[in-house]
Design an enzyme around this catalytic site. Structure first.
Site, PDB file in Angstrom:
ATOM      1  N   ASN A 136      -5.261   3.171  -3.523  1.00 41.79           N
ATOM      2  CA  ASN A 136      -6.646   3.934  -3.948  1.00 41.79           C
ATOM      3  C   ASN A 136      -6.376   5.322  -3.738  1.00 41.79           C
ATOM      4  OD1 ASN A 136      -8.134   1.535  -3.620  1.00 41.79           O
ATOM      5  ND2 ASN A 136      -9.296   2.117  -1.615  1.00 41.79           N
ATOM      6  N   ASP A 194       0.801  -1.223   0.032  1.00 42.50           N
ATOM      7  CA  ASP A 194      -0.018   0.001  -0.093  1.00 42.50           C
ATOM      8  C   ASP A 194       0.946   1.080  -0.138  1.00 42.50           C
ATOM      9  OD1 ASP A 194      -2.373   1.684   0.090  1.00 42.50           O
ATOM     10  OD2 ASP A 194      -2.645   1.013   2.176  1.00 42.50           O
ATOM     11  N   ASP A 243      -5.391  13.179   6.622  1.00 43.20           N
ATOM     12  CA  ASP A 243      -6.878  12.852   6.719  1.00 43.20           C
ATOM     13  C   ASP A 243      -7.449  13.724   5.176  1.00 43.20           C
ATOM     14  OD1 ASP A 243      -7.105  11.387   8.815  1.00 43.20           O
ATOM     15  OD2 ASP A 243      -7.393  13.124  10.228  1.00 43.20           O
ATOM     16  N   ASP A 281      -0.030   5.055   1.151  1.00 41.76           N
ATOM     17  CA  ASP A 281      -0.408   6.061   2.290  1.00 41.76           C
ATOM     18  C   ASP A 281      -0.526   5.298   3.497  1.00 41.76           C
ATOM     19  OD1 ASP A 281      -0.438   8.069   0.209  1.00 41.76           O
ATOM     20  OD2 ASP A 281      -2.490   7.986   0.104  1.00 41.76           O
ATOM     21  N   CYS A 333      -6.131   3.209  -8.163  1.00 44.71           N
ATOM     22  CA  CYS A 333      -7.826   3.408  -8.510  1.00 44.71           C
ATOM     23  C   CYS A 333      -7.917   4.958  -8.402  1.00 44.71           C
ATOM     24  CB  CYS A 333      -8.623   2.453  -7.708  1.00 44.71           C
ATOM     25  SG  CYS A 333     -10.253   2.937  -7.736  1.00 44.71           S
ATOM     26  N   HIS A 392     -10.743   6.141  -8.914  1.00 50.11           N
ATOM     27  CA  HIS A 392     -12.260   6.417  -8.696  1.00 50.11           C
ATOM     28  C   HIS A 392     -12.749   6.917  -7.251  1.00 50.11           C
ATOM     29  CE1 HIS A 392     -11.618   3.302 -12.106  1.00 50.11           C
ATOM     30  NE2 HIS A 392     -12.246   4.385 -12.779  1.00 50.11           N
ATOM     31  N   ARG A 407     -12.800  12.430  -6.856  1.00 47.45           N
ATOM     32  CA  ARG A 407     -13.324  13.525  -6.048  1.00 47.45           C
ATOM     33  C   ARG A 407     -12.939  15.026  -6.546  1.00 47.45           C
ATOM     34  NH1 ARG A 407     -14.566  11.032  -0.683  1.00 47.45           N
ATOM     35  NH2 ARG A 407     -13.580   8.891  -0.602  1.00 47.45           N
TER      36      ARG A 407
END
Length: 194
Positions: free
Chosen positions: A51, A7, A17, A9, A89, A91, A57
């Site tokens: 992700n 992964d 956040d 982050d 990703c 999305h 967004r």
């Protein structure tokens, strides 16, 4: 081929956040770049599965993501480390894609691209969604107690191992738990090769 999926982050760099949206906000976790260098020296090829819904967004664009990864690659190289590829990703959660973790799409893309059975590819990350996606894809799953899982540190045994079933009941069976990326790398490099 010894391939490992990480992964990004909270595993390789500090998570935020409000998303890591620019190169200035990307900051490697202490010892993480050196851990990747040790993996590389041990014959491991490392890829990322991440992700990046900030794109979907509208919080940052592809140019910003490319600049973040360019900084990451420069810092890795300065530490004598290399990440082979970054699978991401873009999305938003409501787009219904198959690549957003905890779905296994990114892992399947990696297996196809590198031509390896995912059962031989360990995957490590700090978020339950990464571990669940890895397990669904058939990868041996490893949870790192950094980033999103840092609050669990000290509640299980020190180092590698420990049982989180009572604290994280959604953790896939057989998931290994490690304090951080460096501890995981120590454990992985100590495993017998077949």
């Amino acid at each position: 081929m010894k391939l490992l999926i990480l992964d990004r982050d909270g595993t390789l760099n500090r998570s935020r956040d409000d998303y890591v949206a620019s190169p200035d906000e990307w900051e490697a976790l202490p010892g993480a770049l050196e851990a990747v260098a040790r993996l590389n020296q041990g014959g491991w090829r490392v890829v990322l599965a991440t992700n990046q819904s900030g794109i979907g967004r509208g919080l940052f664009d592809m140019a910003s993501l490319n600049a973040i990864h360019a900084k990451m690659h420069r810092q890795l190289a300065a530490a004598g480390a290399r990440v082979e590829a970054v699978f991401f990703c873009p999305h938003a959660p409501d787009e219904g894609c198959s690549c957003r973790k905890p779905l296994p799409g990114l892992f399947k893309q990696i297996g196809d691209r590198f031509g390896v059975p995912l059962a031989t590819v360990p995957a490590a990350g700090n978020a339950l969604r990464h571990v669940r996606a890895a397990a669904v894809a058939g990868c041996p799953a490893h949870l790192l107690l950094t980033g999103q899982s840092e609050h669990l540190r000290g509640r299980v045994g020190q180092g590698s191992g420990g049982d989180l079933s009572a604290l994280a009941p959604d953790l896939p069976p057989g998931t290994h738990v490690h304090d951080d990326l460096g501890v995981f790398v120590d454990w992985l490099l100590a495993q017998p090769t077949t």
